[in-house]
Write a protein that holds these residues in place. Structure first.
Motif, PDB file in Angstrom:
ATOM      1  N   GLY A   1       0.782  -1.229   0.000  1.00  0.00           N
ATOM      2  CA  GLY A   1       0.000   0.000   0.000  1.00  0.00           C
ATOM      3  C   GLY A   1       0.813   1.278   0.000  1.00  0.00           C
ATOM      4  O   GLY A   1       0.262   2.370   0.028  1.00  0.00           O
ATOM      5  N   ARG A   2       2.134   1.134  -0.029  1.00  0.00           N
ATOM      6  CA  ARG A   2       3.005   2.311  -0.104  1.00  0.00           C
ATOM      7  C   ARG A   2       3.556   2.406  -1.517  1.00  0.00           C
ATOM      8  O   ARG A   2       3.908   1.399  -2.125  1.00  0.00           O
ATOM      9  N   ILE A   3       3.639   3.630  -2.043  1.00  0.00           N
ATOM     10  CA  ILE A   3       4.222   3.845  -3.362  1.00  0.00           C
ATOM     11  C   ILE A   3       5.299   4.913  -3.264  1.00  0.00           C
ATOM     12  O   ILE A   3       5.255   5.789  -2.390  1.00  0.00           O
ATOM     13  N   TRP A   4       6.275   4.812  -4.147  1.00  0.00           N
ATOM     14  CA  TRP A   4       7.297   5.845  -4.268  1.00  0.00           C
ATOM     15  C   TRP A   4       7.878   5.740  -5.666  1.00  0.00           C
ATOM     16  O   TRP A   4       7.741   4.720  -6.341  1.00  0.00           O
ATOM     17  N   ALA A   5       8.498   6.823  -6.103  1.00  0.00           N
ATOM     18  CA  ALA A   5       9.101   6.834  -7.434  1.00  0.00           C
ATOM     19  C   ALA A   5      10.218   7.856  -7.488  1.00  0.00           C
ATOM     20  O   ALA A   5      10.223   8.830  -6.733  1.00  0.00           O
ATOM     21  N   GLU A   6      11.137   7.605  -8.390  1.00  0.00           N
ATOM     22  CA  GLU A   6      12.168   8.568  -8.749  1.00  0.00           C
ATOM     23  C   GLU A   6      11.838   9.004 -10.176  1.00  0.00           C
ATOM     24  O   GLU A   6      11.350   8.203 -10.966  1.00  0.00           O
ATOM     25  N   TYR A   7      12.112  10.259 -10.495  1.00  0.00           N
ATOM     26  CA  TYR A   7      11.895  10.696 -11.865  1.00  0.00           C
ATOM     27  C   TYR A   7      12.910  11.747 -12.264  1.00  0.00           C
ATOM     28  O   TYR A   7      13.486  12.441 -11.439  1.00  0.00           O
ATOM     29  N   GLU A   8      13.153  11.814 -13.585  1.00  0.00           N
ATOM     30  CA  GLU A   8      14.086  12.787 -14.145  1.00  0.00           C
ATOM     31  C   GLU A   8      13.844  12.877 -15.640  1.00  0.00           C
ATOM     32  O   GLU A   8      13.212  12.011 -16.237  1.00  0.00           O
ATOM     33  N   GLY A   9      14.355  13.949 -16.215  1.00  0.00           N
ATOM     34  CA  GLY A   9      14.257  14.140 -17.662  1.00  0.00           C
ATOM     35  C   GLY A   9      13.577  15.442 -17.999  1.00  0.00           C
ATOM     36  O   GLY A   9      12.764  15.961 -17.235  1.00  0.00           O
ATOM     37  N   GLY A  10      13.947  15.998 -19.149  1.00  0.00           N
ATOM     38  CA  GLY A  10      13.402  17.288 -19.537  1.00  0.00           C
ATOM     39  C   GLY A  10      13.898  18.362 -18.595  1.00  0.00           C
ATOM     40  O   GLY A  10      15.092  18.460 -18.333  1.00  0.00           O
ATOM     41  N   ASP A  11      13.005  19.170 -18.057  1.00  0.00           N
ATOM     42  CA  ASP A  11      13.356  20.263 -17.155  1.00  0.00           C
ATOM     43  C   ASP A  11      13.605  19.810 -15.720  1.00  0.00           C
ATOM     44  O   ASP A  11      13.928  20.623 -14.860  1.00  0.00           O
ATOM     45  N   VAL A  12      13.436  18.514 -15.439  1.00  0.00           N
ATOM     46  CA  VAL A  12      13.614  17.987 -14.080  1.00  0.00           C
ATOM     47  C   VAL A  12      14.921  17.202 -14.004  1.00  0.00           C
ATOM     48  O   VAL A  12      15.114  16.216 -14.718  1.00  0.00           O
ATOM     49  N   ILE A  13      15.834  17.657 -13.130  1.00  0.00           N
ATOM     50  CA  ILE A  13      17.095  16.947 -12.910  1.00  0.00           C
ATOM     51  C   ILE A  13      16.849  15.723 -12.038  1.00  0.00           C
ATOM     52  O   ILE A  13      17.343  14.643 -12.301  1.00  0.00           O
ATOM     53  N   ARG A  14      16.078  15.907 -10.960  1.00  0.00           N
ATOM     54  CA  ARG A  14      15.775  14.813 -10.044  1.00  0.00           C
ATOM     55  C   ARG A  14      14.463  15.123  -9.345  1.00  0.00           C
ATOM     56  O   ARG A  14      14.246  16.229  -8.878  1.00  0.00           O
ATOM     57  N   GLY A  15      13.629  14.100  -9.251  1.00  0.00           N
ATOM     58  CA  GLY A  15      12.368  14.234  -8.540  1.00  0.00           C
ATOM     59  C   GLY A  15      12.064  12.973  -7.763  1.00  0.00           C
ATOM     60  O   GLY A  15      12.537  11.883  -8.111  1.00  0.00           O
ATOM     61  N   HIS A  16      11.289  13.139  -6.701  1.00  0.00           N
ATOM     62  CA  HIS A  16      10.873  12.008  -5.876  1.00  0.00           C
ATOM     63  C   HIS A  16       9.407  12.188  -5.510  1.00  0.00           C
ATOM     64  O   HIS A  16       8.946  13.315  -5.293  1.00  0.00           O
ATOM     65  N   LEU A  17       8.698  11.087  -5.439  1.00  0.00           N
ATOM     66  CA  LEU A  17       7.332  11.120  -4.916  1.00  0.00           C
ATOM     67  C   LEU A  17       7.174   9.984  -3.930  1.00  0.00           C
ATOM     68  O   LEU A  17       7.846   8.955  -4.037  1.00  0.00           O
ATOM     69  N   VAL A  18       6.287  10.196  -2.961  1.00  0.00           N
ATOM     70  CA  VAL A  18       6.034   9.188  -1.929  1.00  0.00           C
ATOM     71  C   VAL A  18       4.587   9.318  -1.472  1.00  0.00           C
ATOM     72  O   VAL A  18       4.067  10.426  -1.349  1.00  0.00           O
ATOM     73  N   GLY A  19       3.936   8.161  -1.279  1.00  0.00           N
ATOM     74  CA  GLY A  19       2.552   8.205  -0.850  1.00  0.00           C
ATOM     75  C   GLY A  19       1.973   6.819  -0.649  1.00  0.00           C
ATOM     76  O   GLY A  19       2.697   5.855  -0.387  1.00  0.00           O
ATOM     77  N   THR A  20       0.661   6.740  -0.818  1.00  0.00           N
ATOM     78  CA  THR A  20      -0.064   5.499  -0.544  1.00  0.00           C
ATOM     79  C   THR A  20      -0.966   5.135  -1.719  1.00  0.00           C
ATOM     80  O   THR A  20      -1.315   5.969  -2.550  1.00  0.00           O
ATOM     81  N   ARG A  21      -1.319   3.850  -1.738  1.00  0.00           N
ATOM     82  CA  ARG A  21      -2.272   3.342  -2.713  1.00  0.00           C
ATOM     83  C   ARG A  21      -3.369   2.606  -1.977  1.00  0.00           C
ATOM     84  O   ARG A  21      -3.106   1.754  -1.132  1.00  0.00           O
ATOM     85  N   GLU A  22      -4.605   2.949  -2.308  1.00  0.00           N
ATOM     86  CA  GLU A  22      -5.759   2.237  -1.794  1.00  0.00           C
ATOM     87  C   GLU A  22      -6.626   1.895  -2.993  1.00  0.00           C
ATOM     88  O   GLU A  22      -7.204   2.781  -3.624  1.00  0.00           O
ATOM     89  N   GLY A  23      -6.648   0.616  -3.351  1.00  0.00           N
ATOM     90  CA  GLY A  23      -7.351   0.202  -4.564  1.00  0.00           C
ATOM     91  C   GLY A  23      -6.661   0.800  -5.777  1.00  0.00           C
ATOM     92  O   GLY A  23      -5.467   0.636  -5.965  1.00  0.00           O
ATOM     93  N   ASP A  24      -7.423   1.510  -6.584  1.00  0.00           N
ATOM     94  CA  ASP A  24      -6.872   2.138  -7.776  1.00  0.00           C
ATOM     95  C   ASP A  24      -6.604   3.625  -7.572  1.00  0.00           C
ATOM     96  O   ASP A  24      -6.433   4.371  -8.534  1.00  0.00           O
ATOM     97  N   ARG A  25      -6.547   4.068  -6.320  1.00  0.00           N
ATOM     98  CA  ARG A  25      -6.312   5.483  -6.008  1.00  0.00           C
ATOM     99  C   ARG A  25      -4.951   5.660  -5.353  1.00  0.00           C
ATOM    100  O   ARG A  25      -4.643   4.992  -4.370  1.00  0.00           O
ATOM    101  N   LEU A  26      -4.150   6.550  -5.942  1.00  0.00           N
ATOM    102  CA  LEU A  26      -2.860   6.926  -5.369  1.00  0.00           C
ATOM    103  C   LEU A  26      -2.984   8.313  -4.759  1.00  0.00           C
ATOM    104  O   LEU A  26      -3.663   9.180  -5.329  1.00  0.00           O
TER     105      LEU A  26
END
Length: 113
Positions: free
Chosen positions: A34-59
């Protein structure tokens, strides 16, 4: 409930405003108990992070990113996980900046194989 996001790479289907994520940005998602996280980069973003939860099909998550101009920004997003007819996953997102003015919607999805 759609399948797990763990290990999936997703990208936006359209560019947002300058200084934000765009079609060259890649998100690598992780999911566990039920926990989600991601790293992202590319384009105008050098580094990004997200963190949160998932319940069913809702993040529900918060994100923070470092941009190529040296600025940082953060916000909150709620997404719905959708399985496409060809089996790929799509996230339909509603987001709002917390570090600046602005809100909107976006779509990220697995690229076609």
């Amino acid at each position: 409930m759609a399948r797990s996001l763990d290990g999936l790479v997703l990208s936006p289907v359209a560019d947002q405003a300058p200084g934000q994520v765009g079609t060259r940005t890649r998100f690598t998602y992780h999911e566990h108990d039920g926990r989600i996280w991601a790293e992202y980069e590319g384009g105008d973003v050098i580094r990004g992070h997200l963190v949160g939860t998932r319940e069913g099909d809702r993040l529900d998550f918060r994100y923070v990113q470092l941009k190529t101009d040296g600025g940082t920004s953060s916000g909150h997003c709620v997404s719905t996980v959708v399985e496409l007819d060809d089996g790929r996953l799509r996230l339909e997102e509603s987001w709002e900046w917390e570090s600046q003015e602005g809100s909107g919607t976006s779509v990220v999805e697995q690229p076609p194989s």
